[in-house]
Design an enzyme around this catalytic site. Structure first.
Site, PDB file in Angstrom:
ATOM      1  N   LYS A 133     -73.809  -2.811 100.911  1.00 14.16           N
ATOM      2  CA  LYS A 133     -74.055  -2.220  99.586  1.00 14.16           C
ATOM      3  C   LYS A 133     -75.372  -1.436  99.578  1.00 14.16           C
ATOM      4  O   LYS A 133     -75.465  -0.361  98.988  1.00 14.16           O
ATOM      5  CB  LYS A 133     -74.081  -3.320  98.534  1.00 14.16           C
ATOM      6  N   LYS A 155     -66.767  -2.067 100.236  1.00 13.87           N
ATOM      7  CA  LYS A 155     -68.124  -1.655 100.652  1.00 13.87           C
ATOM      8  C   LYS A 155     -68.259  -1.573 102.163  1.00 13.87           C
ATOM      9  O   LYS A 155     -68.966  -0.725 102.687  1.00 13.87           O
ATOM     10  CB  LYS A 155     -69.178  -2.592 100.074  1.00 13.87           C
ATOM     11  N   ASP A 163     -72.898  -8.351 103.664  1.00 14.19           N
ATOM     12  CA  ASP A 163     -72.320  -7.726 102.472  1.00 14.19           C
ATOM     13  C   ASP A 163     -73.401  -6.959 101.688  1.00 14.19           C
ATOM     14  O   ASP A 163     -73.186  -5.817 101.273  1.00 14.19           O
ATOM     15  CB  ASP A 163     -71.687  -8.824 101.594  1.00 14.19           C
ATOM     16  N   THR A 167     -57.879 -11.120  94.374  1.00 16.75           N
ATOM     17  CA  THR A 167     -58.783 -11.308  93.236  1.00 16.75           C
ATOM     18  C   THR A 167     -58.994  -9.989  92.485  1.00 16.75           C
ATOM     19  O   THR A 167     -58.733  -9.901  91.279  1.00 16.75           O
ATOM     20  CB  THR A 167     -60.144 -11.849  93.735  1.00 16.75           C
ATOM     21  N   VAL A 180     -70.316  -1.560  94.990  1.00 18.94           N
ATOM     22  CA  VAL A 180     -71.709  -2.018  94.894  1.00 18.94           C
ATOM     23  C   VAL A 180     -71.938  -2.710  93.556  1.00 18.94           C
ATOM     24  O   VAL A 180     -71.718  -2.127  92.492  1.00 18.94           O
ATOM     25  CB  VAL A 180     -72.703  -0.840  95.040  1.00 18.94           C
ATOM     26  N   GLU A 227     -67.202   3.011  92.964  1.00 20.69           N
ATOM     27  CA  GLU A 227     -68.147   2.296  92.083  1.00 20.69           C
ATOM     28  C   GLU A 227     -68.105   0.786  92.303  1.00 20.69           C
ATOM     29  O   GLU A 227     -69.129   0.102  92.302  1.00 20.69           O
ATOM     30  CB  GLU A 227     -67.806   2.611  90.616  1.00 20.69           C
ATOM     31  N   GLU A 261     -66.700 -13.320 100.188  1.00 22.46           N
ATOM     32  CA  GLU A 261     -65.882 -12.473 101.054  1.00 22.46           C
ATOM     33  C   GLU A 261     -64.875 -13.345 101.802  1.00 22.46           C
ATOM     34  O   GLU A 261     -65.070 -14.557 101.929  1.00 22.46           O
ATOM     35  CB  GLU A 261     -66.782 -11.765 102.073  1.00 22.46           C
TER      36      GLU A 261
HETATM   37  N1  HSE Z   1     -68.763 -11.298  98.020  1.00 17.21           N
HETATM   38  C1  HSE Z   1     -69.307 -10.329  97.164  1.00 17.21           C
HETATM   39  C2  HSE Z   1     -70.443 -10.958  96.375  1.00 17.21           C
HETATM   40  C3  HSE Z   1     -68.256  -9.800  96.242  1.00 17.21           C
HETATM   41  O1  HSE Z   1     -70.530 -12.187  96.335  1.00 17.21           O
HETATM   42  O2  HSE Z   1     -71.256 -10.243  95.815  1.00 17.21           O
HETATM   43  C4  HSE Z   1     -68.656  -8.604  95.464  1.00 17.21           C
HETATM   44  O3  HSE Z   1     -68.939  -7.517  96.278  1.00 17.21           O
END
Ligand code: HSE
Length: 436
Positions: free
Chosen positions: A205, A105, A201, A13, A132, A129, A190
């Site tokens: 971040k 991240k 996740d 992606t 996050v 960058e 993810e």
């Molecule tokens: N899986 C993450 C989200 C992707 O949904 O924010 C972006 O970091």
């Protein structure tokens, strides 16, 4: 000047978005960077991927190791995700004197201290960058734009998938699983979506944000992490009645005792701008002592929004490549020898206001018993609602909103309420933040 040659690791992606943006906006990017930025080779196991992206001339390889060892490549762009292989590739690239741009991240949150130390030793840049809040340039804002300030706190919606799920469930009454499947199909989630829905996740971040805000080493393992799976429609409805929205927030705050670093569902007043950030959009509120509150908003996931951040990092790296390493922006905003050992607090030491939903037998004296416990724990009640019992039910929901209190004291009070004969065994607790 010759163009700068990059090697992409991963063409999924974000990799696909990055190759596409670099190709489509090549002229503008070269005008900004002062040199062209080309993709020399992209590593992917899907050797038809170039054609699928409409980039037939893109050179592909199935061997990522070849890319990080290729002397022709100046910058390695790591977009494969995960911890182990990604770390090995990044460390080899640094060892080979290459600059690195990554959207990973998890890698930065867990291994960033080691990676940055190695990069400093080798005089190369590791830019992150895109790690996050997707396309929002929040690292740049905190690390550079707000460098005059003592950052006081940050609160952000920093997982697009989670926000998308909560929004679709609230606004369209869709089921959790149905919305999650759509988020996966849209490329937001993810590879392992439990990282999104269990808050991991967002915790990755947040630990990065906390480090660049307060100048402390990355400490993902100390981040309190709670996901969105336990939010019930009932609590969403009660929150709404009380004038609040439930959002999944990452919060980091400097206090006299140390740094709060926590990710969990949070009730926030509906009137706040951030309460109206919906779908896959992210938003981060940063409060600095000089500037006051600032708010950053944008797409938190997806191919081209994330590529926007990756390519901006590439432009930054190209501009800084020829500079003296000691004059570059430090990886964690503060000079490496100036990182502080301020402790990250355990949850018993944080302070918050709370929403409590207590299920209790509908009989005289119940309220008095609950309020007695709160009074003895020196917890002030801000609002209180008793709901009508449902038809044929012999219990009622009692909703309490408290003032700010130490979480350790709140846990103690909750344990006592749960131990009463007249209450059900589980009190629902949601932290409440006014964000003012
Ligand atoms: N899986 C993450 C989200 C992707 O949904 O924010 C972006 O970091």
């Amino acid at each position: 000047m010759n163009p700068v040659k990059t090697g992409l690791l991963g063409l999924g992606t974000v990799g696909g978005g990055t190759a596409t943006v670099l190709h489509r906006n090549a002229t503008e990017i070269a005008r900004r960077a002062g040199r062209g930025i080309t993709v020399e080779v992209a590593a992917t196991l899907d050797l038809e991927r170039g054609k699928e992206l409409g980039l037939d001339s893109l050179k592909l390889t199935a061997d990522a190791t070849e890319v990080v060892n290729d002397p022709a490549i100046d910058i390695v762009v790591e977009l494969i995700g995960g911890y182990d292989f990604a770390k090995e590739l990044v460390m080899t690239a640094i060892e080979n004197g290459k600059h690195v741009v990554t959207a990973n991240k998890a890698l930065i949150a867990l291994h960033g201290n080691e990676i940055f130390a190695k990069a400093q030793e080798k005089g190369v840049i590791v830019a992150f960058e895109a790690a996050v809040a997707g396309g929002i340039p929040i690292i740049k804002a905190v690390r550079e734009g707000l460098s005059a300030n003592q950052i006081e706190w940050i609160a952000g919606i920093i997982n697009g998938t989670g926000n998308f799920i909560l929004t679709e469930m609230r606004e369209k009454g869709r089921s959790f699983d149905d919305v999650l499947a759509e988020a996966q199909q849209l490329g937001y989630a993810e590879a392992d979506p439990t990282f999104d829905i269990e808050g991991i996740d967002a915790a990755h971040k947040l630990s990065i944000l906390s480090s660049v805000a307060f100048g402390i080493p990355l400490q993902f393992e100390k981040t309190y992490t709670e996901g969105i799976t336990k939010i019930t429609p009932q609590d969403v409805e009660y929150a709404d009645e009380l004038g609040y929205t439930i959002k999944h927030l990452g919060i980091t705050r400097r206090t006299e005792k140390g740094i709060e670093q926590r990710v969990h569902p949070t009730m926030i007043p509906k009137s706040r701008l951030i309460a109206n950030v919906n779908g896959v959009m992210n938003a981060v509120l940063v409060h600095g002592d000089a500037v006051g509150p600032t708010l950053y908003y944008g797409a938190g996931a997806g191919d081209e929004p994330t590529a926007s951040a990756v390519v901006a990092d590439l432009v930054d790296v190209v501009r800084a490549m020829t500079s003296d390493p000691s004059n570059r922006v430090p990886h964690l905003a503060f000079q490496p020898d100036q990182l502080a050992d301020t402790p990250v607090l355990g949850m018993d030491d944080i302070t918050s206001a709370y929403y409590l939903r207590v299920c209790a037998v509908d009989q005289p004296g119940v309220l008095a018993a609950i309020t007695k416990i709160m009074g003895e724990s020196r917890i002030s009640i801000e609002a209180f609602i008793q709901k009508e019992p449902a038809a044929n039910a012999d219990t009622v929901d009692i909703i309490l909103l408290t003032q700010r209190v130490n979480e350790g004291d709140m846990n103690h009070a909750i344990a006592q309420i749960e131990a009463l004969d007249v209450t059900c065994s589980n009190v629902t607790r949601i932290r409440v933040e006014a964000l003012n």
